[in-house]
Design a protein around this motif. Structure first.
Motif, PDB file in Angstrom:
ATOM      1  N   UNK A  17       2.687 -14.969  -5.043  1.00 40.53           N
ATOM      2  CA  UNK A  17       2.999 -13.834  -5.133  1.00 40.53           C
ATOM      3  C   UNK A  17       1.304 -13.585  -5.594  1.00 40.53           C
ATOM      4  N   UNK A  18       0.394 -13.753  -6.525  1.00 44.22           N
ATOM      5  CA  UNK A  18      -0.940 -13.001  -6.242  1.00 44.22           C
ATOM      6  C   UNK A  18      -1.763 -13.115  -4.792  1.00 44.22           C
ATOM      7  N   UNK A  19      -1.480 -14.396  -4.258  1.00 40.96           N
ATOM      8  CA  UNK A  19      -2.431 -13.684  -2.403  1.00 40.96           C
ATOM      9  C   UNK A  19      -1.039 -12.702  -1.405  1.00 40.96           C
ATOM     10  N   UNK A  20       0.506 -13.004  -2.142  1.00 41.39           N
ATOM     11  CA  UNK A  20       0.719 -11.310  -1.027  1.00 41.39           C
ATOM     12  C   UNK A  20       0.350 -10.309  -1.900  1.00 41.39           C
ATOM     13  N   UNK A  21      -0.063 -10.473  -3.134  1.00 44.06           N
ATOM     14  CA  UNK A  21      -0.147  -8.645  -3.609  1.00 44.06           C
ATOM     15  C   UNK A  21      -1.856  -8.464  -3.064  1.00 44.06           C
ATOM     16  N   UNK A  22      -2.609  -9.579  -3.479  1.00 41.15           N
ATOM     17  CA  UNK A  22      -4.363  -9.188  -2.259  1.00 41.15           C
ATOM     18  C   UNK A  22      -3.887  -8.853  -0.594  1.00 41.15           C
ATOM     19  N   UNK A  23      -3.343  -9.722   0.093  1.00 39.07           N
ATOM     20  CA  UNK A  23      -3.336  -9.227   1.290  1.00 39.07           C
ATOM     21  C   UNK A  23      -2.553  -8.123   1.173  1.00 39.07           C
ATOM     22  N   UNK A  24      -0.747  -8.134   0.509  1.00 39.63           N
ATOM     23  CA  UNK A  24      -1.308  -6.328   0.804  1.00 39.63           C
ATOM     24  C   UNK A  24      -2.009  -5.245   0.307  1.00 39.63           C
ATOM     25  N   UNK A  25      -2.719  -5.645  -0.214  1.00 40.33           N
ATOM     26  CA  UNK A  25      -4.456  -4.313  -0.710  1.00 40.33           C
ATOM     27  C   UNK A  25      -4.989  -4.411   0.208  1.00 40.33           C
ATOM     28  N   UNK A  26      -5.640  -5.555   1.164  1.00 37.51           N
ATOM     29  CA  UNK A  26      -6.385  -5.955   2.399  1.00 37.51           C
ATOM     30  C   UNK A  26      -5.889  -5.362   3.779  1.00 37.51           C
ATOM     31  N   UNK A  27      -4.915  -4.822   3.315  1.00 39.47           N
ATOM     32  CA  UNK A  27      -3.543  -4.316   4.335  1.00 39.47           C
ATOM     33  C   UNK A  27      -4.256  -3.081   4.233  1.00 39.47           C
ATOM     34  N   UNK A  61      -5.162 -10.067   7.532  1.00 40.10           N
ATOM     35  CA  UNK A  61      -4.954  -9.885   8.868  1.00 40.10           C
ATOM     36  C   UNK A  61      -4.199 -10.767  10.040  1.00 40.10           C
ATOM     37  N   UNK A  62      -5.023 -11.804  10.175  1.00 40.46           N
ATOM     38  CA  UNK A  62      -3.882 -13.120  10.629  1.00 40.46           C
ATOM     39  C   UNK A  62      -2.923 -13.362   9.870  1.00 40.46           C
ATOM     40  N   UNK A  63      -2.277 -13.067   8.770  1.00 36.46           N
ATOM     41  CA  UNK A  63      -0.878 -13.376   8.255  1.00 36.46           C
ATOM     42  C   UNK A  63       0.002 -11.936   8.002  1.00 36.46           C
ATOM     43  N   UNK A  64      -0.558 -11.166   9.559  1.00 42.07           N
ATOM     44  CA  UNK A  64      -0.005  -9.400   8.791  1.00 42.07           C
ATOM     45  C   UNK A  64       1.348  -9.900   9.007  1.00 42.07           C
ATOM     46  N   UNK A  65       2.378  -9.061   8.484  1.00 37.68           N
ATOM     47  CA  UNK A  65       3.878  -9.473   8.865  1.00 37.68           C
ATOM     48  C   UNK A  65       4.478  -8.754  10.597  1.00 37.68           C
ATOM     49  N   UNK A  66       5.073  -9.476  11.433  1.00 39.07           N
ATOM     50  CA  UNK A  66       5.211  -9.093  12.891  1.00 39.07           C
ATOM     51  C   UNK A  66       5.518  -7.870  12.098  1.00 39.07           C
TER      52      UNK A  66
END
Length: 149
Positions: A17-27, A61-66
């Motif tokens: 969940x923490x990683x997802x929140x971090x990735x969302x902030x980058x997105x 960015x590599x893990x951004x959802x399709x």
């Protein structure tokens, strides 16, 4: 034993969940880059509150959802180049990222670099203290009068 497994499973979910929140902030930061502008991985990481972690921006960015509306192609390395890991999806004729940027008016020099002085995104509305906390890539983009000395 069961209790220990439950706790481990719970901790694992928290990390995800923490990683997802971090990735969302980058997105969210990348989504703000306007058409015809680029940002560096380091700049994105700093704006997302993770200065000095440009690879993290790349991983996100590599893990951004399709199907996500994230302009990933507007993020380049610190030299103004497309990452060597960026996929070439046009049958060796060129790079998709380069093609998308050129369609937005971004020009490359003969060595394949983007002039960051000309095309770098300079976000507005950040205070000097926010930029300072975010790192030098952002602080350098502020006008002189907005910086603390």
């Amino acid at each position: 034993m069961t209790k220990r497994r439950s706790r481990a499973a719970s901790e694992s979910r928290d990390t995800t969940a923490g990683a997802s929140a971090l990735y969302r902030s980058i997105w969210q930061v990348v989504a703000r880059i306007p058409r015809g502008r680029v940002a560096t991985y380091g700049q994105i990481a700093a704006l997302a509150g993770r200065p000095g972690q440009p690879r993290l921006a790349g991983y996100a960015l590599r893990c951004s959802p399709d199907g996500a509306n994230i302009p990933w192609h507007r993020v380049v390395n610190a030299l103004g180049r497309i990452s060597a890991r960026a996929p070439s999806l046009l049958g060796g004729e060129g790079n998709l990222q380069r093609t998308l940027l050129e369609e937005e008016g971004v020009r490359f020099d003969a060595a394949g670099r983007i002039d960051l002085a000309r095309y770098r995104w300079r976000p507005r509305g950040r205070s000097a203290s926010e930029a300072k906390r975010a790192g030098p890539a952002v602080a350098r983009d502020l006008p002189r009068r907005g910086r603390s000395r």
